[in-house]
Write a protein that holds these residues in place. Structure first.
Motif, mmCIF file in Angstrom:
data_model
loop_
_atom_site.group_PDB
_atom_site.id
_atom_site.type_symbol
_atom_site.label_atom_id
_atom_site.label_comp_id
_atom_site.label_asym_id
_atom_site.label_seq_id
_atom_site.Cartn_x
_atom_site.Cartn_y
_atom_site.Cartn_z
ATOM 1 N N VAL A 85 7.802 7.041 5.625
ATOM 2 C CA VAL A 85 7.643 5.557 6.809
ATOM 3 C C VAL A 85 7.188 4.454 6.037
ATOM 4 O O VAL A 85 6.368 4.638 5.147
ATOM 5 C CB VAL A 85 6.001 6.477 7.406
ATOM 6 N N SER A 86 8.143 3.342 5.839
ATOM 7 C CA SER A 86 7.465 1.951 5.727
ATOM 8 C C SER A 86 7.466 0.501 7.133
ATOM 9 O O SER A 86 8.332 1.153 7.790
ATOM 10 C CB SER A 86 9.712 1.686 5.130
ATOM 11 N N CYS B 139 3.313 12.718 5.803
ATOM 12 C CA CYS B 139 4.550 11.821 4.960
ATOM 13 C C CYS B 139 4.065 10.938 3.545
ATOM 14 O O CYS B 139 2.535 10.997 3.692
ATOM 15 C CB CYS B 139 4.804 10.897 6.052
ATOM 16 N N VAL B 140 4.909 10.359 3.294
ATOM 17 C CA VAL B 140 4.076 9.400 2.180
ATOM 18 C C VAL B 140 4.627 7.833 3.026
ATOM 19 O O VAL B 140 5.451 7.114 3.774
ATOM 20 C CB VAL B 140 5.138 8.663 0.632
ATOM 21 N N VAL B 141 3.695 6.862 3.452
ATOM 22 C CA VAL B 141 3.646 5.748 3.734
ATOM 23 C C VAL B 141 4.213 4.550 2.663
ATOM 24 O O VAL B 141 3.074 4.568 1.437
ATOM 25 C CB VAL B 141 1.772 5.026 4.724
ATOM 26 N N ILE B 142 4.215 3.845 2.442
ATOM 27 C CA ILE B 142 4.971 2.571 1.613
ATOM 28 C C ILE B 142 4.605 0.923 2.682
ATOM 29 O O ILE B 142 5.373 1.014 3.701
ATOM 30 C CB ILE B 142 5.507 2.261 1.040
ATOM 31 N N GLY B 143 3.601 0.944 2.889
ATOM 32 C CA GLY B 143 2.823 -0.919 4.032
ATOM 33 C C GLY B 143 2.587 -2.027 3.310
ATOM 34 O O GLY B 143 2.312 -1.781 2.351
ATOM 35 N N LEU C 278 1.039 -1.167 0.296
ATOM 36 C CA LEU C 278 0.441 0.194 0.043
ATOM 37 C C LEU C 278 0.602 1.424 -0.456
ATOM 38 O O LEU C 278 2.066 1.310 0.576
ATOM 39 C CB LEU C 278 -1.084 -0.332 1.716
ATOM 40 N N VAL C 279 0.669 2.094 -0.605
ATOM 41 C CA VAL C 279 1.049 3.368 -0.947
ATOM 42 C C VAL C 279 0.281 4.555 -0.699
ATOM 43 O O VAL C 279 -1.144 4.618 -1.188
ATOM 44 C CB VAL C 279 1.875 4.077 -2.434
ATOM 45 N N ALA C 280 0.284 5.569 0.162
ATOM 46 C CA ALA C 280 -0.811 6.566 0.560
ATOM 47 C C ALA C 280 0.065 7.921 0.872
ATOM 48 O O ALA C 280 1.452 7.707 1.534
ATOM 49 C CB ALA C 280 -1.503 6.114 1.846
ATOM 50 N N GLU D 100 6.473 -0.299 -6.896
ATOM 51 C CA GLU D 100 4.639 0.557 -6.168
ATOM 52 C C GLU D 100 6.157 1.502 -5.340
ATOM 53 O O GLU D 100 5.326 2.233 -4.938
ATOM 54 C CB GLU D 100 3.910 -0.373 -6.043
ATOM 55 N N ALA D 101 6.165 0.365 -4.333
ATOM 56 C CA ALA D 101 7.129 0.650 -3.165
ATOM 57 C C ALA D 101 7.519 1.930 -3.508
ATOM 58 O O ALA D 101 8.524 2.886 -2.548
ATOM 59 C CB ALA D 101 7.743 -0.290 -2.545
ATOM 60 N N ARG D 102 8.792 1.585 -4.385
ATOM 61 C CA ARG D 102 9.691 2.528 -4.953
ATOM 62 C C ARG D 102 9.183 3.789 -5.584
ATOM 63 O O ARG D 102 9.685 5.012 -5.250
ATOM 64 C CB ARG D 102 10.672 2.356 -5.923
#
Length: 478
Positions: free
Chosen positions: A340-341, A301-305, A290-292, A324-326
């Protein structure tokens, strides 16, 4: 049927009342007299009368809930929104001005592409628009795109596809090749359902489908992250206490429970104004990551989860998910936002298909990107942290773990198979490999462990984790 908005109506809808100021200079139509098409000037004059605009684009600045924003908006009623030299130069000038004034930019397209009456001289102007947009992005300024029906050709293949966030109105025809052109060239219709907003969102080409009526709310959400500064934080921090000497296998089993806290709980209970992005924006989408854009404890912030709830034996976290995370990493770096990962995975996809799609390379590229980011970064081991898929999200300036989180090169069963030839020694291997949060803290892999309370809800733990992330981000910004 979806309402089709004019440019003027859209400006009234999106901007605070009375805040829009046009940047447009009058257009001298004498250039059209040199056109090989003797009727071109008359066509421009007729188009202006029909559309109520002097060209196919309007530009200017206004305010979205008090925030200044520059805008470029197509008017489709003016020669199908086509872009000639005058329209292209107007767009380029607006983008350059937005950059000079430090303004975020929104574009709303509705165009058939390059104006055929002007041919190549108009066609190559798309390069200058793109150049100006990349300078705008290089200045760390947000670019948001709203694709209206229809958006095709050179517009879609240039300034319609360069946004940090891109959405389209419901049912919009969006595509590089106009379906009528395809049918005329090939003698058969274009496959239905491909060049439709909903399909492009499902396949990871755009971020979502947003009716124009909801555009002000979406812009407000995005700008709250992209423009508004950090707040003091509101979530209660969990009091530190000694971490128990848990058996590693107990932690493994706890983190595999279906009611265990996940990234969606973190966003639901510890964040506000979350705007989820979908896909790589290059035609891949994998729901296991998930990217948000969001505000965690009032910290933009940007969250990659890693979304454990979407990872199953039949759908593991694959190369597309890491791409997607990148994308999220690139957005954070380009826009100057903290990243934030969230680590919570039983492992990356192990399959021939994953190998052919560069799973190892994507893990390496995630690690390489994270280790070279200059914005504040916080990594959280929320639950399971298994293998290269977990390592891909780990590097950060600050690493936090929950009390029962763990990190290992393989699941304990896999380690048992390698060492003992069976899975019966999984608990023993979990203990021997120093996978627990307490072990990671002692080894310096993590800098803080969030205590867990026996019997607490996933919401309560999510709030505690979000509060810790907020505190760490405030510390990194100081």
């Amino acid at each position: 049927m979806t309402r089709r908005w004019t440019a003027a109506e859209l400006l009234d809808l999106v901007f605070d009342e009375g805040s829009f100021v046009s940047w447009d200079e009058p257009i001298d139509l004498s250039y059209a007299d040199a056109s090989p098409d003797s009727g071109y000037r008359a066509a421009l004059e007729a188009a202006a009368e029909k559309a109520g605009t002097d060209e196919s684009v309007l530009t200017g600045r206004g305010e979205v809930r008090g925030r200044p924003v520059a805008v470029v908006v197509n008017e489709f009623r003016f020669l199908a929104g086509s872009i000639g030299r005058a329209a292209a130069d107007r767009i380029t000038a607006a983008v350059r001005r937005a950059t000079a004034e430090g303004l975020p930019l929104m574009a709303s397209t509705a165009s058939g592409g390059t104006r055929m009456q002007e041919g190549t001289p108009a066609f190559v102007r798309m390069v200058e628009i793109s150049r100006a947009l990349m300078d705008h992005r290089a200045a760390g300024l947000p670019y948001l795109v709203h694709l209206r029906h229809p958006t095709t050709g050179g517009v879609y293949a240039s300034w319609g596809s360069l946004g940090h966030v891109t959405v389209a109105e419901p049912g919009a025809l969006v595509g590089f090749l106009g379906p009528k052109v395809y049918e005329g060239l090939h003698g058969r219709p274009f496959r239905p359902g491909v060049q439709v907003a909903e399909n492009l969102a499902a396949t990871g080409v755009i971020d979502g489908v947003v009716p124009a009526e909801h555009l002000p709310e979406m812009l407000d959400q995005a700008l709250a992250v992209l423009v508004d500064g950090p707040g003091p934080g509101r979530l209660p921090a969990r009091e530190p206490r000694p971490i128990g000497d848990h058996a590693a296998w107990d932690s493994v089993e706890r983190t595999r429970r279906t009611d265990r806290v996940g990234v969606r709980d973190l966003l639901a209970h510890g964040a506000t104004g979350t705007l989820q992005l979908r896909g790589t924006d290059e035609g891949e989408r994998d729901s296991t990551v998930l990217v948000a854009l969001t505000r965690l404890d009032d910290q933009p912030c940007v969250v990659i989860g890693q979304d454990r709830s979407r990872q199953t034996p039949g759908h593991a976290m694959g190369p597309g998910a890491l791409r997607e995370a990148r994308r999220g990493m690139r957005l954070a770096q380009e826009l100057g936002l903290p990243l934030v990962s969230i680590i919570d995975t039983p492992g990356a996809e192990l399959s021939p298909e994953a190998e052919e799609r560069a799973i190892a390379g994507e893990i390496a590229r995630c690690i390489a990107t994270l280790t070279t980011m200059s914005v504040p970064t916080v990594s959280v081991i929320l639950g399971q942290g298994c293998g290269g898929g977990a390592l891909a999200f780990l590097p950060a300036r600050t690493v936090v773990a929950t009390e029962h989180a763990w990190l290992s090169p393989l699941p304990p069963e896999g380690a048992s198979l390698i060492v003992h030839g069976d899975t019966a020694h999984a608990a023993e291997m979990a203990s021997r490999q120093h996978i627990r949060a307490t072990d990671l803290l002692a080894d310096g892999v993590v800098q803080h462990v969030v205590p867990e309370v026996e019997g607490e809800s996933s919401a309560d733990l999510a709030v505690a984790v979000a509060a810790e992330i907020g505190a760490r981000l405030r510390s990194l910004r100081a």
